[in-house]
Design an enzyme around this catalytic site. Structure first.
Site, mmCIF file in Angstrom:
data_model
loop_
_atom_site.group_PDB
_atom_site.id
_atom_site.type_symbol
_atom_site.label_atom_id
_atom_site.label_comp_id
_atom_site.label_asym_id
_atom_site.label_seq_id
_atom_site.Cartn_x
_atom_site.Cartn_y
_atom_site.Cartn_z
ATOM 1 N N ASN A 1 2.123 -12.891 -23.989
ATOM 2 C CA ASN A 1 1.625 -13.564 -22.789
ATOM 3 C C ASN A 1 2.600 -14.697 -22.502
ATOM 4 O OD1 ASN A 1 0.352 -15.132 -20.877
ATOM 5 N ND2 ASN A 1 -1.690 -14.757 -21.710
ATOM 6 N N TYR B 1 -6.949 -14.026 -4.864
ATOM 7 C CA TYR B 1 -6.309 -15.214 -4.282
ATOM 8 C C TYR B 1 -7.318 -16.274 -3.840
ATOM 9 C CZ TYR B 1 -2.502 -11.765 -3.771
ATOM 10 O OH TYR B 1 -1.582 -10.776 -3.976
ATOM 11 N N GLU C 1 4.456 -11.360 1.515
ATOM 12 C CA GLU C 1 3.403 -12.259 1.992
ATOM 13 C C GLU C 1 3.926 -13.684 2.223
ATOM 14 O OE1 GLU C 1 -0.362 -11.095 0.417
ATOM 15 O OE2 GLU C 1 -1.145 -13.100 0.725
ATOM 16 N N TYR D 1 -1.551 -17.602 -3.096
ATOM 17 C CA TYR D 1 -0.534 -16.703 -3.675
ATOM 18 C C TYR D 1 0.798 -16.849 -2.927
ATOM 19 C CZ TYR D 1 1.522 -11.920 -4.298
ATOM 20 O OH TYR D 1 2.333 -10.825 -4.523
ATOM 21 N N LYS E 1 4.306 -18.307 -4.407
ATOM 22 C CA LYS E 1 5.510 -17.454 -4.398
ATOM 23 C C LYS E 1 6.629 -18.132 -3.601
ATOM 24 C CE LYS E 1 4.582 -13.177 -6.219
ATOM 25 N NZ LYS E 1 5.126 -12.736 -7.513
ATOM 26 N N ASN F 1 4.321 -3.749 0.525
ATOM 27 C CA ASN F 1 3.322 -2.717 0.211
ATOM 28 C C ASN F 1 3.908 -1.456 -0.409
ATOM 29 O OD1 ASN F 1 2.088 -4.587 2.418
ATOM 30 N ND2 ASN F 1 0.342 -3.579 1.464
ATOM 31 N N TRP F 2 4.436 -1.599 -1.638
ATOM 32 C CA TRP F 2 4.914 -0.449 -2.412
ATOM 33 C C TRP F 2 3.671 0.260 -2.955
ATOM 34 C CZ3 TRP F 2 9.481 -2.416 -6.000
ATOM 35 C CH2 TRP F 2 10.399 -3.115 -5.219
ATOM 36 N N ARG G 1 -6.019 -3.310 -4.939
ATOM 37 C CA ARG G 1 -5.402 -3.290 -3.609
ATOM 38 C C ARG G 1 -5.827 -2.032 -2.858
ATOM 39 N NH1 ARG G 1 0.404 -5.166 -5.992
ATOM 40 N NH2 ARG G 1 -0.478 -4.034 -7.766
ATOM 41 N N ARG H 1 3.333 -6.434 9.225
ATOM 42 C CA ARG H 1 4.468 -6.643 8.311
ATOM 43 C C ARG H 1 5.549 -5.593 8.504
ATOM 44 N NH1 ARG H 1 1.043 -7.167 2.762
ATOM 45 N NH2 ARG H 1 0.259 -9.284 3.058
HETATM 46 P P1 NAD Z 1 0.890 -5.311 -11.530
HETATM 47 O O1 NAD Z 1 -0.306 -6.192 -11.590
HETATM 48 O O2 NAD Z 1 0.682 -3.846 -11.682
HETATM 49 O O3 NAD Z 1 1.954 -5.777 -12.621
HETATM 50 C C1 NAD Z 1 2.083 -7.102 -13.072
HETATM 51 C C2 NAD Z 1 2.188 -7.063 -14.585
HETATM 52 O O4 NAD Z 1 2.425 -8.388 -15.055
HETATM 53 C C3 NAD Z 1 0.886 -6.578 -15.253
HETATM 54 O O5 NAD Z 1 1.133 -5.496 -16.125
HETATM 55 C C4 NAD Z 1 0.402 -7.799 -16.019
HETATM 56 O O6 NAD Z 1 -0.242 -7.477 -17.255
HETATM 57 C C5 NAD Z 1 1.709 -8.567 -16.249
HETATM 58 N N1 NAD Z 1 1.465 -9.984 -16.472
HETATM 59 C C6 NAD Z 1 0.786 -10.836 -15.650
HETATM 60 N N2 NAD Z 1 0.725 -12.052 -16.219
HETATM 61 C C7 NAD Z 1 1.360 -11.969 -17.419
HETATM 62 C C8 NAD Z 1 1.600 -12.901 -18.448
HETATM 63 N N3 NAD Z 1 1.153 -14.163 -18.376
HETATM 64 N N4 NAD Z 1 2.292 -12.491 -19.529
HETATM 65 C C9 NAD Z 1 2.730 -11.206 -19.625
HETATM 66 N N5 NAD Z 1 2.522 -10.274 -18.678
HETATM 67 C C10 NAD Z 1 1.845 -10.657 -17.577
HETATM 68 O O7 NAD Z 1 1.627 -5.618 -10.147
HETATM 69 P P2 NAD Z 1 2.858 -4.881 -9.444
HETATM 70 O O8 NAD Z 1 2.375 -4.241 -8.198
HETATM 71 O O9 NAD Z 1 3.632 -4.083 -10.421
HETATM 72 O O10 NAD Z 1 3.718 -6.152 -8.967
HETATM 73 C C11 NAD Z 1 4.808 -6.676 -9.697
HETATM 74 C C12 NAD Z 1 5.406 -7.865 -8.951
HETATM 75 O O11 NAD Z 1 5.750 -7.497 -7.607
HETATM 76 C C13 NAD Z 1 4.464 -9.069 -8.818
HETATM 77 O O12 NAD Z 1 5.208 -10.243 -8.982
HETATM 78 C C14 NAD Z 1 3.936 -8.992 -7.406
HETATM 79 O O13 NAD Z 1 3.598 -10.263 -6.903
HETATM 80 C C15 NAD Z 1 5.128 -8.383 -6.687
HETATM 81 N N6 NAD Z 1 4.688 -7.645 -5.478
HETATM 82 C C16 NAD Z 1 4.271 -6.337 -5.539
HETATM 83 C C17 NAD Z 1 3.880 -5.684 -4.374
HETATM 84 C C18 NAD Z 1 3.503 -4.230 -4.352
HETATM 85 O O14 NAD Z 1 3.538 -3.661 -3.265
HETATM 86 N N7 NAD Z 1 3.158 -3.579 -5.448
HETATM 87 C C19 NAD Z 1 3.873 -6.365 -3.154
HETATM 88 C C20 NAD Z 1 4.264 -7.702 -3.130
HETATM 89 C C21 NAD Z 1 4.685 -8.322 -4.295
HETATM 90 N N1 UDP Z 2 -8.488 -3.501 2.948
HETATM 91 C C1 UDP Z 2 -9.565 -2.782 3.528
HETATM 92 N N2 UDP Z 2 -10.433 -2.124 2.694
HETATM 93 C C2 UDP Z 2 -10.305 -2.123 1.341
HETATM 94 C C3 UDP Z 2 -9.215 -2.846 0.758
HETATM 95 C C4 UDP Z 2 -8.322 -3.518 1.601
HETATM 96 O O1 UDP Z 2 -9.734 -2.748 4.752
HETATM 97 O O2 UDP Z 2 -11.133 -1.475 0.660
HETATM 98 C C5 UDP Z 2 -7.499 -4.165 3.852
HETATM 99 C C6 UDP Z 2 -7.195 -5.638 3.555
HETATM 100 O O3 UDP Z 2 -8.134 -6.478 4.197
HETATM 101 C C7 UDP Z 2 -5.785 -5.775 4.125
HETATM 102 C C8 UDP Z 2 -5.146 -4.410 3.862
HETATM 103 O O4 UDP Z 2 -6.246 -3.514 3.634
HETATM 104 O O5 UDP Z 2 -5.861 -5.961 5.540
HETATM 105 C C9 UDP Z 2 -4.191 -4.332 2.685
HETATM 106 O O6 UDP Z 2 -4.802 -4.858 1.542
HETATM 107 P P1 UDP Z 2 -4.121 -4.907 0.096
HETATM 108 O O7 UDP Z 2 -5.189 -5.285 -0.878
HETATM 109 O O8 UDP Z 2 -3.408 -3.657 -0.218
HETATM 110 O O9 UDP Z 2 -3.080 -6.123 0.115
HETATM 111 P P2 UDP Z 2 -2.200 -6.890 1.219
HETATM 112 O O10 UDP Z 2 -1.384 -5.891 1.955
HETATM 113 O O11 UDP Z 2 -3.169 -7.618 2.124
HETATM 114 O O12 UDP Z 2 -1.394 -7.822 0.409
#
Ligand code: NAD
Ligand code: UDP
Length: 386
Positions: A73, A102, A138, A182, A186, A211-212, A232, A338
Site C-alpha cells: 500500500n 468522489y 476529468e 477528484y 488530479k 473513458n477507457w 463506473r 468529452r
Molecule cells: P483501477 O481502480 O482499476 O486501478 C487502480 C489500482 O490502483 C487498483 O488496483 C488499486 O488497488 C490500486 N491502488 C489504489 N490505491 C493504492 C495504494 N494506496 N497502494 C497500492 N495500490 C493502490 O482503475 P483504472 O481504471 O485502472 O485507472 C488507473 C488510473 O487511470 C487511475 O489513476 C485513474 O484515475 C486513471 N484514469 C482511468 C480512466 C479509465 O477510463 N479507466 C479514466 C480516467 C483516469
Molecule cells: N451513469 C448512468 N448510470 C449508471 C452509471 C453511470 O447514467 O448506472 C452516467 C454517469 O452519471 C455519467 C456517465 O454515466 O454521466 C459516465 O459515468 P462513469 O461512472 O463511467 O464515469 P465518468 O465518465 O463520469 O467519469
C-alpha cells in the site's frame, strides 16, 4: 520480439518498469501487453493481484521472472522508494477513480489522488527516474459550451467543446459539489509534476484517459465486489444486463462521452514507454473522438449488443430514469461532454484509435457474459430462495 525499434528506428533496450496500481483495470492490460510483446521487466505494485494472477502463475509461463508482484500500500510502505530506484521508469496508476466515491468519500479521494502520489513524484525526481503519471480527462471539467444558452449556435462549434491539452481551461463546479474533489486533486498533482519538470528536470509524461473501457473493468456488485458498490458506467450497465433489469439513466442520460477500447489505448501507452524522447514533457489526451454517444445511447447500444452476444431477448423496458441525488447522493455533478483533441499525440507518437464502439462493446460484453452470467444466475436464485 527480436529487432524491435522505436519510432525513430533505434533499437529498443529492455528496461525495468515499476508499475504502481498494476493490479487494476488498466494495469492488468498494460502488464499483459508488456509480457506478451516486449522484453521489459515489471515490478508490479498493488494491494490486489486478482486481475493479474493469470500473469503471475504458474511459474512456467514464458515471461516467468519478468514480472514480480509486490503487495504494497503506497500510503505507508518504505519499500516503495527502493522499487522506484531499481526501475528505469515508474508508471503510476494507483488512485481512487470511481465517481461514486468522489462525493461520498472526498477525503479518501483527495488523499489518494494527490497526497499518496506525492512521494512517487518526489522519489522519481530525486533519483533522476522517468515518470509516466495517470491523470484524467476529468481535469477539463465542464466544456466552455456548457455555459452558452441552450439555443446558441456556438454550441455546435468545436472551439467551444473540443478539449485540448495546451489550450482548454479546467472548469470545475463549486466546492459543495464534491464530485470535483477528484478532478481538482488530479489537476494539482499534474501541476506539481509539471513544476518538477520545469524546476528540477524531472522527465515526465502525463496521460489523460478518456473513458477507457473493456474486460476486467471494475466489478460486478455482489459477485466480485460489494453488493452496494457503484462501479463506473460499463460495469453498472453490465450488471443490469446480466440481471435482466432496466439500465439506470442518471439525470436523463444526457451527458456525452467518447469511449475507447482498452486495447487501443494500451498501444498508446506502450508508444510512450518506448519513445521517451517523443513523450517526455508532454501531457497526452488518450481517447477516441469518433466514439461519442450520450449515456442514453450507450445504454441502448449495450442492450442490443448484449442481446446478440447472450442470445437472450432484449429487455422490454430497457432504461429507467433516476436522479443523481438518488443514485450518487449529495454533491454529485457531471462533465457534459468529452471530445479529446488528438493533435499532440498524433504529432508526437503517430497514434490513432481503431475500434468502433459497437465492436468494443461486442468483445467486452462477450467477456462479461462468459465471466459472470452463471454466477449472477446463481446469486439471483439464492436471493429468490431466501
Ligand atoms: P483501477 O481502480 O482499476 O486501478 C487502480 C489500482 O490502483 C487498483 O488496483 C488499486 O488497488 C490500486 N491502488 C489504489 N490505491 C493504492 C495504494 N494506496 N497502494 C497500492 N495500490 C493502490 O482503475 P483504472 O481504471 O485502472 O485507472 C488507473 C488510473 O487511470 C487511475 O489513476 C485513474 O484515475 C486513471 N484514469 C482511468 C480512466 C479509465 O477510463 N479507466 C479514466 C480516467 C483516469
Ligand atoms: N451513469 C448512468 N448510470 C449508471 C452509471 C453511470 O447514467 O448506472 C452516467 C454517469 O452519471 C455519467 C456517465 O454515466 O454521466 C459516465 O459515468 P462513469 O461512472 O463511467 O464515469 P465518468 O465518465 O463520469 O467519469
Amino acid at each position: 520480439m527480436a529487432g524491435r525499434v522505436d519510432l525513430d528506428g533505434n533499437p529498443i533496450k529492455p528496461i525495468t518498469i515499476c508499475m504502481i496500481g498494476a493490479g487494476g483495470f488498466i494495469g492488468s492490460h498494460l502488464c499483459e501487453k508488456l509480457m506478451s510483446e516486449t522484453p521489459h521487466t515489471v515490478l508490479a505494485v498493488d494491494v490486489y493481484s486478482d486481475k493479474i494472477k493469470h500473469l503471475l502463475e504458474p511459474a512456467s509461463l514464458p515471461w516467468n521472472g519478468r514480472i514480480q508482484f509486490h503487495r504494497i500500500n503506497i500510503k505507508n510502505d518504505s519499500r516503495l522508494e527502493g522499487l522506484i530506484k531499481m526501475a528505469d521508469l515508474t508508471v503510476n496508476l494507483a488512485a481512487i477513480c470511481t465517481p461514486a466515491d468522489y462525493n461520498t468519500r472526498p477525503l479518501d479521494t483527495i488523499y489518494s489522488n494527490f497526497i499518496d502520489a506525492l512521494p512517487v513524484v518526489k522519489y522519481c525526481s530525486e533519483n533522476g527516474k522517468r515518470l509516466i503519471h495517470f491523470s484524467t480527462c476529468e481535469v477539463y471539467g465542464k466544456t466552455v459550451g456548457a455555459f452558452l444558452p441552450q439555443d446558441s449556435p456556438l454550441r455546435q462549434d468545436p472551439a467551444y467543446y473540443v478539449l485540448s491539452e495546451d489550450a482548454s481551461p479546467c472548469i470545475f463546479g463549486p466546492i459543495e459539489k464534491q464530485r470535483w474533489s477528484y478532478a481538482c486533486a488530479k489537476q494539482l498533482i499534474e501541476r506539481l509534476i509539471y513544476a518538477e519538470g520545469a524546476e528540477n528536470g524531472l522527465e515526465f509524461t502525463i496521460v489523460r484517459p478518456f473513458n477507457w473501457i473493456g474486460p476486467r473493468m471494475d466489478f460486478i456488485p455482489g459477485i466480485d465486489g460489494p453488493s452496494e458498490g457503484v462501479p463506473r458506467v460499463l460495469a453498472c450497465f453490465s450488471n443490469n444486463l446480466l440481471r435482466h433489469e432496466p439500465l439506470k439513466l442518471v439525470d436523463g442520460g444526457h451527458s456525452q462521452r467518447t469511449f475507447i477500447y482498452i486495447k487501443d489505448a494500451i498501444e498508446a501507452v506502450l508508444l510512450m514507454i518506448e519513445n521517451p524522447a517523443r513523450a517526455n514533457g508532454h501531457i497526452f489526451n488518450v481517447g477516441n473522438p469518433n466514439n461519442e454517444v450520450t449515456v442514453r445511447q450507450l445504454a441502448e447500444m449495450m442492450t442490443q449488443v448484449y442481446s446478440k452476444v447472450s442470445g437472450g431477448s432484449p429487455l422490454e423496458t430497457p432504461t429507467i430514469d433516476v436522479s443523481s441525488k438518488e443514485f450518487y447522493g449529495e454533491g454529485y455533478d457531471d462533465s457534459d461532454k468529452r471530445i479529446p483533441d488528438m493533435t499532440i499525440i498524433n504529432r508526437q507518437l503517430g497514434w490513432n484509435p481503431k475500434t468502433s464502439l459497437w465492436d468494443l462493446l461486442e468483445s467486452t460484453l462477450t467477456y462479461q457474459h462468459r465471466t459472470y452470467a452463471e454466477a449472477v444466475k446463481q446469486a439471483m436464485s439464492k436471493t429468490t430462495a431466501n
